[in-house]
Write an enzyme that holds these catalytic residues in place. Structure first.
Site, short mmCIF file in Angstrom:
data_model
loop_
_atom_site.label_atom_id
_atom_site.label_comp_id
_atom_site.label_asym_id
_atom_site.label_seq_id
_atom_site.Cartn_x
_atom_site.Cartn_y
_atom_site.Cartn_z
CG MET A 132 -1.18 1.25 1.89
SD MET A 132 -2.31 1.17 3.25
CE MET A 132 -1.26 0.65 4.56
N PRO A 133 0.75 2.12 -0.98
CG PRO A 133 0.22 3.25 -2.96
CD PRO A 133 0.00 1.98 -2.22
CB SER A 134 2.10 5.55 3.12
OG SER A 134 1.87 6.59 4.04
CB ALA A 193 -4.05 0.23 -2.19
CG ASP A 250 -3.35 4.89 3.74
OD1 ASP A 250 -4.57 4.98 3.54
OD2 ASP A 250 -2.82 3.92 4.31
#
Length: 61
Positions: free
Chosen positions: A1-3, A38, A40
């Protein structure tokens, strides 16, 4: 998941943050091949007195 962490000078309206969040999410999904749920994004508001460039506080500019 990219943040994705975004630091901005304090005072930007929520509408601007909303638009940026949508644009960043769309591009992250395009490039990474993920779904929007996905991604954030965390916005951090920074006072100009707490940010310096080339040794000069932005509050002094």
């Amino acid at each position: 998941m990219p943040s994705i962490n975004v630091q901005l000078f304090d005072g930007r309206p929520v509408e601007i943050k909303r638009e940026l969040a949508q644009a960043l999410t769309k591009e992250a999904c395009r490039v990474l091949g993920c779904t929007p749920d996905a991604v954030d994004i965390v916005f951090t508001d920074v006072k100009r007195e707490n940010w310096a460039t080339a040794g000069v506080l932005w509050s002094d500019k």
